[in-house]
Design an enzyme around this catalytic site. Structure first.
Site, mmCIF file in Angstrom:
data_model
loop_
_atom_site.group_PDB
_atom_site.id
_atom_site.type_symbol
_atom_site.label_atom_id
_atom_site.label_comp_id
_atom_site.label_asym_id
_atom_site.label_seq_id
_atom_site.Cartn_x
_atom_site.Cartn_y
_atom_site.Cartn_z
ATOM 1 N N THR A 49 0.856 -1.179 0.000
ATOM 2 C CA THR A 49 0.000 0.000 0.000
ATOM 3 C C THR A 49 0.894 1.231 0.000
ATOM 4 O OG1 THR A 49 -0.139 0.298 2.409
ATOM 5 C CG2 THR A 49 -1.608 -1.338 1.418
ATOM 6 N N CYS A 50 0.262 2.399 0.138
ATOM 7 C CA CYS A 50 1.048 3.629 0.103
ATOM 8 C C CYS A 50 1.916 3.796 1.347
ATOM 9 C CB CYS A 50 0.129 4.842 -0.050
ATOM 10 S SG CYS A 50 -1.109 4.977 1.245
ATOM 11 N N GLU A 114 -9.199 3.468 9.510
ATOM 12 C CA GLU A 114 -9.607 3.612 8.109
ATOM 13 C C GLU A 114 -9.918 2.250 7.519
ATOM 14 O OE1 GLU A 114 -7.865 2.714 5.241
ATOM 15 O OE2 GLU A 114 -6.007 1.985 6.103
ATOM 16 N N GLY A 115 -10.885 2.223 6.597
ATOM 17 C CA GLY A 115 -11.363 0.968 6.051
ATOM 18 C C GLY A 115 -10.803 0.607 4.696
ATOM 19 N N GLY A 192 -5.193 9.687 -11.901
ATOM 20 C CA GLY A 192 -5.176 8.265 -11.594
ATOM 21 C C GLY A 192 -6.596 7.733 -11.564
ATOM 22 N N ALA A 193 -6.745 6.423 -11.812
ATOM 23 C CA ALA A 193 -8.077 5.810 -11.816
ATOM 24 C C ALA A 193 -8.077 4.486 -11.084
ATOM 25 C CB ALA A 193 -8.567 5.624 -13.260
#
Length: 607
Positions: A49-50, A114-115, A192-193
């Protein structure tokens, strides 16, 4: 085999290291393939993840597994092993399960509660299943983690402890004001998408932005996302809380033009280089304001203007080297960059030795005339000067005690362009924060801001859920570990029954089918009754801590063939893989499309 996780996150490594270690989609695939090809690992999955990169594996040797997984992470991230090692953490067996369940519940996230992490776990599992690197252990682990995360969000108020990284970032851009109120009526650009960008777009749309533009390298993806936004948040029957969002897609080549129109920009792509450079942002600000973008003074948001001289009095006849005194005084003073100093005040004598100070005192005592004012300067108290001289003789210098001059503050303009960079590595040049009229929030600043975020009371309840679920998972895994042995035992018993019935047929060839069936059924019932109690009990014992040895004891007592047990285990894994593939690896339905869970099969992963 045992679960091992090796990784690094925002809790263990600075953002600069996370940024360099970020794995592209291709790098993740190659890492998985190389991990299962390595000797210690039988299964592997990557959660990237980020703000975290974690490699999960089922290994047969702890030390060899740690060495191999660490080496592979360094190799595929491009960061040297020696540099990466201080930031790596390792969890094994129960601790690895506890860590992963905590991650799934959002307890280990940058924004607690956060989810978004649940969607990222689903993506990681889907990738491992597609590449056939996830076996029984990781399939069970990831699916259970998803259930634990959903339970934490449904049974507690963990959502109140934090919000999505997107919402948190937008609130940082709004300087703590409610994001919805701040965003309403603004023009937004999303670059971004992928899943994170899709979530950002949905959040912006719900907040009531006047216009929402989606840019992506693959234009079809941008069009699909814009179409979904238009369908969900576009023109609808008028209701009090409805918003009318004009959502449209543009190619990446149009980003410079869109920057000149946008108020808010959110970028989260998988690009390896910068998407928005400082020069590009500066041109966009100039296009909006009509004036060149000016950089803020280094290290400060204010610009110091020229101050009036602080000196009064003449320098004629002063026995000091004034240029040297001025340099010494300014260096020792809190007033940096002052355009003058007092040849009679403490700033002038700071740092002098006693002999020079006495010379200066004698000169001051004779009096001087300030030619600018045409009057004699006030006489100096010789006792005070003598005291200064005594202090200089004792301390070797006279300390500077004059208060600094007030700094002339230049009002800071409100930002005309607000940028939120959620990519890792970063999409937006960090140098843009020096541009007046621009506000940038990125992963690094979010990590600093979230460090002081308050924890909700519900976090304790989630931790209890995690502990309970870890115990239940471990018990289920221990029980599952003995299942192939029990199956092999029953298969051996069935073979014995079949062999004895065949021998009975040879001795009593006159038995009819009914008699033979009754005898066969009776023998089977006897065997089943004899095996029922010990097999049920051994499963119960195996589920308890320290119960792993019961499978070995059962194999030894009944002289079971190890290869037969392994074959049963492989058949069970193949069956699980087939069922997981048929169900997409998930046992619960897709969430409804909204700002808290906005992703689709087409938009899975980053752009």
């Amino acid at each position: 085999m045992s679960l091992l996780v090796v990784g690094l996150s925002h809790r263990s490594a600075p953002v600069s290291v996370l940024e360099r270690a970020a794995l592209s989609a291709d790098a993740q695939i190659k890492l998985l393939q190389d991990t299962v090809a390595a000797e210690p690992a039988a299964e592997a999955a990557v959660l990237a993840t980020c703000n975290r990169i974690e490699l999960y594996a089922d290994v047969d040797k702890f030390h060899a597994g740690v060495a191999e997984l660490s080496t592979l992470l360094a190799q595929h991230s491009g960061v040297g092993l020696e540099e990466l090692t201080p930031y790596l953490y390792v969890h094994y067996e129960d601790r690895a399960v506890h860590h992963f369940f905590s991650v799934a519940c959002g307890l280990d996230s940058m924004v607690v509660g956060e989810g978004q992490i649940l969607g990222q776990i689903k993506d990681a599992l889907a990738t491992a299943q597609e590449l056939h690197t996830a076996g029984r252990l990781l399939n069970d682990l990831f699916q259970q983690a998803l259930r634990v995360g959903k339970r934490a969000h449904s049974e507690t108020g963990i959502d109140r402890a934090g919000q999505s990284l997107v919402t948190f970032g937008l609130e940082q851009l709004s300087s703590g004001a409610p994001a919805d109120a701040w965003l309403k009526g603004k023009r937004a650009l999303v670059i971004g998408a992928g899943s994170m960008s899709s979530l950002a777009a949905a959040t912006l749309a719900r907040a009531g932005v006047a216009e929402l533009v989606v840019a992506n390298r693959t234009f079809d993806r941008a069009e699909r996302l814009a179409a979904l936004l238009a369908e969900q948040y576009g023109q609808r029957p008028a209701e009090p809380d409805d918003v009318d969002v004009l959502a449209r897609a543009v190619p990446m080549e149009s980003v410079p033009d869109e920057l000149t129109r946008a108020d808010v920009v959110v970028s989260c792509t998988g690009a390896t280089g910068l998407v928005l450079t400082a020069d590009l942002v500066a041109e966009a600000v100039e296009g909006r304001t009509g004036a060149p973008a000016v950089e803020r003074a280094a290290g400060s948001d204010s610009v110091r203007s020229g101050l009036p001289p602080t000196s009064v009095g003449s320098e004629d006849g002063c026995p000091l080297d004034l240029s040297a005194v001025q340099g010494s005084a300014v260096q020792g003073s809190a007033v940096q960059g002052a355009s003058g100093f007092s040849v009679m005040g403490e700033a002038a004598v700071a740092g002098m030795d006693a002999a020079t100070l006495e010379q200066h005192a004698a000169w001051v005592d004779n009096g001087t005339v300030d030619r600018r004012e045409g009057r004699r300067t006030p006489e100096i108290d010789t006792d005070a000067v003598a005291a200064l001289a005594a202090a200089a003789a004792t301390l070797g210098r006279v300390p500077e005690r004059r208060r600094p001059e007030p700094v002339a503050e230049v009002p800071r303009p409100l930002p005309v362009l607000s940028l939120l960079d959620l990519a890792m590595p970063r999409d937006i040049d960090a140098a843009v924060h020096r541009l007046l009229g621009v506000r940038l929030v990125d992963i690094e600043s979010l990590a600093e801001a979230s460090a002081d975020a308050p924890m909700a009371a519900d976090v304790d309840q989630v931790r209890r859920i995690v502990s309970d679920e870890v115990a239940a998972f471990d018990a289920a895994q221990r029980a599952a570990h003995i299942t192939p042995t029990v199956v092999a035992l029953r298969a051996m018993a069935a073979d014995v029954v079949a062999s004895e019935i065949a021998r009975l047929d040879g001795r009593l060839p006159g038995l009819d089918d009914k008699q033979r069936g009754e005898i066969t059924q009776t023998v089977r019932r006897v065997v089943d009754k004899l095996l029922h109690a010990p097999t049920v009990r051994v499963k119960q014992l195996a589920a308890e801590p320290g119960g792993a040895g019961y499978a070995d004891a059962l194999r030894t007592l009944f002289d079971l063939d190890a290869e037969t047990v392994a074959a049963v285990s492989r058949a069970d894994d193949d069956s699980r893989d087939h069922n997981s593939a048929a169900l997409g690896g998930l046992d619960f339905g897709r969430e409804n499309f909204d700002s808290n869970n906005f992703e689709s099969a087409e938009n899975r992963g980053r752009a």
